[in-house]
Design a protein around this motif. Sequence first.
Motif, PDB file in Angstrom:
ATOM      1  N   MET A  48       0.703  -1.250  -0.166  1.00  0.00           N
ATOM      2  CA  MET A  48      -0.253   0.116   0.025  1.00  0.00           C
ATOM      3  C   MET A  48       0.745   1.378   0.044  1.00  0.00           C
ATOM      4  O   MET A  48       0.421   2.280  -0.433  1.00  0.00           O
ATOM      5  CB  MET A  48      -0.971  -0.063   1.221  1.00  0.00           C
ATOM      6  CG  MET A  48      -1.820  -1.191   1.379  1.00  0.00           C
ATOM      7  SD  MET A  48      -3.000  -1.102   2.771  1.00  0.00           S
ATOM      8  CE  MET A  48      -3.651   0.500   2.734  1.00  0.00           C
ATOM      9  N   MET A  49       2.069   1.120   0.463  1.00  0.00           N
ATOM     10  CA  MET A  49       3.003   2.216   0.671  1.00  0.00           C
ATOM     11  C   MET A  49       4.138   2.303  -0.521  1.00  0.00           C
ATOM     12  O   MET A  49       4.700   3.131  -0.446  1.00  0.00           O
ATOM     13  CB  MET A  49       3.846   2.368   1.911  1.00  0.00           C
ATOM     14  CG  MET A  49       2.737   2.230   3.241  1.00  0.00           C
ATOM     15  SD  MET A  49       1.564   3.515   3.347  1.00  0.00           S
ATOM     16  CE  MET A  49       2.814   4.718   3.767  1.00  0.00           C
ATOM     17  N   ALA A  50       3.834   1.565  -1.585  1.00  0.00           N
ATOM     18  CA  ALA A  50       4.933   1.380  -2.489  1.00  0.00           C
ATOM     19  C   ALA A  50       4.761   2.484  -3.455  1.00  0.00           C
ATOM     20  O   ALA A  50       3.873   2.696  -4.040  1.00  0.00           O
ATOM     21  CB  ALA A  50       5.022  -0.138  -3.243  1.00  0.00           C
ATOM     22  N   ASP A  51       5.906   3.090  -3.789  1.00  0.00           N
ATOM     23  CA  ASP A  51       5.966   4.095  -4.939  1.00  0.00           C
ATOM     24  C   ASP A  51       5.442   3.596  -6.285  1.00  0.00           C
ATOM     25  O   ASP A  51       4.871   4.174  -7.171  1.00  0.00           O
ATOM     26  CB  ASP A  51       6.912   4.927  -4.684  1.00  0.00           C
ATOM     27  CG  ASP A  51       7.200   5.660  -3.615  1.00  0.00           C
ATOM     28  OD1 ASP A  51       6.263   6.000  -2.875  1.00  0.00           O
ATOM     29  OD2 ASP A  51       8.389   5.712  -3.086  1.00  0.00           O
ATOM     30  N   ASP A  52       6.266   2.356  -6.628  1.00  0.00           N
ATOM     31  CA  ASP A  52       6.180   1.556  -7.822  1.00  0.00           C
ATOM     32  C   ASP A  52       4.973   0.498  -7.823  1.00  0.00           C
ATOM     33  O   ASP A  52       5.299  -0.313  -7.290  1.00  0.00           O
ATOM     34  CB  ASP A  52       7.372   1.102  -8.249  1.00  0.00           C
ATOM     35  CG  ASP A  52       7.390   0.644  -9.629  1.00  0.00           C
ATOM     36  OD1 ASP A  52       6.412   0.321 -10.363  1.00  0.00           O
ATOM     37  OD2 ASP A  52       8.542   0.331 -10.118  1.00  0.00           O
ATOM     38  N   LYS A  53       4.082   0.989  -8.291  1.00  0.00           N
ATOM     39  CA  LYS A  53       2.806   0.062  -8.527  1.00  0.00           C
ATOM     40  C   LYS A  53       3.109  -1.367  -8.978  1.00  0.00           C
ATOM     41  O   LYS A  53       2.649  -2.456  -8.849  1.00  0.00           O
ATOM     42  CB  LYS A  53       1.706   0.570  -9.391  1.00  0.00           C
ATOM     43  CG  LYS A  53       1.053   1.786  -8.660  1.00  0.00           C
ATOM     44  CD  LYS A  53       0.494   1.473  -7.325  1.00  0.00           C
ATOM     45  CE  LYS A  53      -0.390   2.653  -6.682  1.00  0.00           C
ATOM     46  NZ  LYS A  53      -1.124   2.352  -5.367  1.00  0.00           N
ATOM     47  N   ALA A  54       4.056  -1.451  -9.942  1.00  0.00           N
ATOM     48  CA  ALA A  54       4.442  -2.633 -10.896  1.00  0.00           C
ATOM     49  C   ALA A  54       5.320  -3.436  -9.863  1.00  0.00           C
ATOM     50  O   ALA A  54       5.216  -4.756  -9.999  1.00  0.00           O
ATOM     51  CB  ALA A  54       5.426  -2.314 -12.121  1.00  0.00           C
ATOM     52  N   LYS A  55       5.703  -3.112  -8.887  1.00  0.00           N
ATOM     53  CA  LYS A  55       6.606  -3.859  -8.149  1.00  0.00           C
ATOM     54  C   LYS A  55       5.774  -4.347  -6.569  1.00  0.00           C
ATOM     55  O   LYS A  55       6.226  -4.782  -5.687  1.00  0.00           O
ATOM     56  CB  LYS A  55       7.825  -3.041  -7.417  1.00  0.00           C
ATOM     57  CG  LYS A  55       8.652  -3.081  -8.740  1.00  0.00           C
ATOM     58  CD  LYS A  55       9.829  -2.282  -7.802  1.00  0.00           C
ATOM     59  CE  LYS A  55      10.908  -2.129  -8.919  1.00  0.00           C
ATOM     60  NZ  LYS A  55      12.182  -1.387  -8.618  1.00  0.00           N
ATOM     61  N   GLU A  56       4.468  -4.128  -6.544  1.00  0.00           N
ATOM     62  CA  GLU A  56       3.567  -4.255  -5.570  1.00  0.00           C
ATOM     63  C   GLU A  56       3.623  -5.723  -5.102  1.00  0.00           C
ATOM     64  O   GLU A  56       3.768  -6.140  -3.918  1.00  0.00           O
ATOM     65  CB  GLU A  56       2.269  -3.775  -5.711  1.00  0.00           C
ATOM     66  CG  GLU A  56       1.864  -2.239  -5.419  1.00  0.00           C
ATOM     67  CD  GLU A  56       0.659  -1.573  -5.668  1.00  0.00           C
ATOM     68  OE1 GLU A  56      -0.175  -2.390  -5.719  1.00  0.00           O
ATOM     69  OE2 GLU A  56       0.571  -0.329  -5.441  1.00  0.00           O
ATOM     70  N   ALA A  57       3.312  -6.470  -6.149  1.00  0.00           N
ATOM     71  CA  ALA A  57       3.324  -8.152  -6.027  1.00  0.00           C
ATOM     72  C   ALA A  57       4.660  -8.676  -5.359  1.00  0.00           C
ATOM     73  O   ALA A  57       4.759  -9.425  -4.406  1.00  0.00           O
ATOM     74  CB  ALA A  57       3.119  -8.832  -7.174  1.00  0.00           C
ATOM     75  N   GLU A  58       5.902  -8.012  -5.812  1.00  0.00           N
ATOM     76  CA  GLU A  58       7.232  -8.563  -5.115  1.00  0.00           C
ATOM     77  C   GLU A  58       7.335  -7.708  -3.658  1.00  0.00           C
ATOM     78  O   GLU A  58       7.792  -8.795  -2.977  1.00  0.00           O
ATOM     79  CB  GLU A  58       8.134  -7.824  -6.232  1.00  0.00           C
ATOM     80  CG  GLU A  58       9.516  -8.219  -5.438  1.00  0.00           C
ATOM     81  CD  GLU A  58      10.605  -7.550  -6.489  1.00  0.00           C
ATOM     82  OE1 GLU A  58      11.985  -7.758  -6.016  1.00  0.00           O
ATOM     83  OE2 GLU A  58      10.318  -7.034  -7.472  1.00  0.00           O
ATOM     84  N   VAL A  59       6.737  -6.796  -3.512  1.00  0.00           N
ATOM     85  CA  VAL A  59       6.920  -6.113  -2.092  1.00  0.00           C
ATOM     86  C   VAL A  59       5.964  -7.096  -1.163  1.00  0.00           C
ATOM     87  O   VAL A  59       6.435  -7.442   0.001  1.00  0.00           O
ATOM     88  CB  VAL A  59       6.364  -4.785  -2.018  1.00  0.00           C
ATOM     89  CG1 VAL A  59       6.242  -4.355  -0.607  1.00  0.00           C
ATOM     90  CG2 VAL A  59       7.593  -3.880  -2.862  1.00  0.00           C
TER      91      VAL A  59
END
Length: 364
Positions: free
Chosen positions: A247-258
Amino acid sequence: MNSDAGNQARLAQWIADRGLSPGQPPDYGETQKALTSPVEADLDGDGDSEIVLSLWQQSEGILPLGTVLILDQANGQYRLAYQAGTAAAAPDTLYSPALLKVEDINGDSVPEVLYTSTDCGAHTCFLTIWGVAWHGTGYTSLFPRPPSMAYPVLSLTDTNGDSKLEIVLKGGVIGSVGAGLQRERTEVYAWRNGQYELASTAYEPSPYLYFKIMDANEALAKGDYERAISLYHQALTDDELLAWKPMMADDKAKEAEVARKEIDGLRAFALFRLLQVQGLAGDKVAARQALADLHQRYPTSALGEAGDHYWQRFEASSDPVAACAEAQPIIEAHPEVLEPLNGYGYANPDFSAVDICYRPASAP
C-alpha cells in the motif's frame, strides 16, 4: 470566600464574570458528563467540605489553557490545597481540563478527584486522565503514570463486579500517515496495590499478517506458550492475512514483489519463533518440525542457519539465552532478516538484531 463562608453559591457567577469557564473538552465519551459547576465534598475526612472546580480560559492555541483546583476548608476559611499544573501529579500546562468525578470510585471510602486534559499536535489529539486523593498529608496521584490515548472513548465502569470502577479507554489510532499500520485497542485500568494500573490491553481484529505475528510475540513474552503457538500457526497457514507494505509502495508494478517479500519474511520469522516456543514448551518433535519447515519453505533465509545454531545449543543445554548467543552472529551478519519486521510506521516497534531471538526474562 473567606469573607463569607456561605458564598459557595456565588462562586460560579464570580468565575463567569472574569471570563473563565468550566472545562469543555472534545467528545471522548465520559467527558460529555464533565462537571461544569464547583463541587463540594469532604476530601480529607475532617468534617468540612472542600471545593473542587475546573477552569479554563481561551489561549492562543487550539485548545483552552486551564487548571483544576481544590480549595480546602477549615473553620470557615479556604486555602488553595491543590492546583493542577503546579503539583507533581500534573503537567506544567493543562489544556481543556474536564472534571469527571469527585467521589469514591475505588471503594476505599476516600473521595477521589478524577479529571482529564487534552493535548493536540499537528495531526492527533490525546486525552490524558489524571486523578488525586487525600493521603494523610497531601494529595497524591492515583496513577503510577497517567493513562493517555489518541482519540479514545472513555468510560468508567465496574467491569469485573468488584464494586470498584475501572477506567476503560478504547481508541488509540493516531491521525498521521507516518504512524503507519494501526488498529484500535481497549485498555482497562484497575485499582491494584493502592493505584490504578493497566490490567489488560485488547486489540481489535486486523486482516494484516504483521499484527498476527505481533500478537504471537506478545503471548510468548507473557509465557503463554499455547496461545503463542496457535497464533504463529495461524500466521503460517491463514492465506487470507494481508501484506501491508504494498500500500505504501511508490512503484505499482512492484507491489506483488513487495507483498511476497513481506509475507515470506514474516513467515520465516514466525517459523524461527515457533522453533523457540515449541522447545520452551518441551515439545522437541514439534520444534524440529518447525526448523525443518523453515529450511524447506524459505531455504535462502538466514534464519534457517540461525535456527540450526540455536537448536543445537538448546537441545544440549535447554538454555534459551545460550542458544540465542549461538544464533546471534548469524542474525547480525544478515540484516535483511529485519526488513520484513520494520517499516510499519512510528506507531509500531522497530526490531534490531538482538530482538529476533527471544530470551525469556526468567531464563536460567
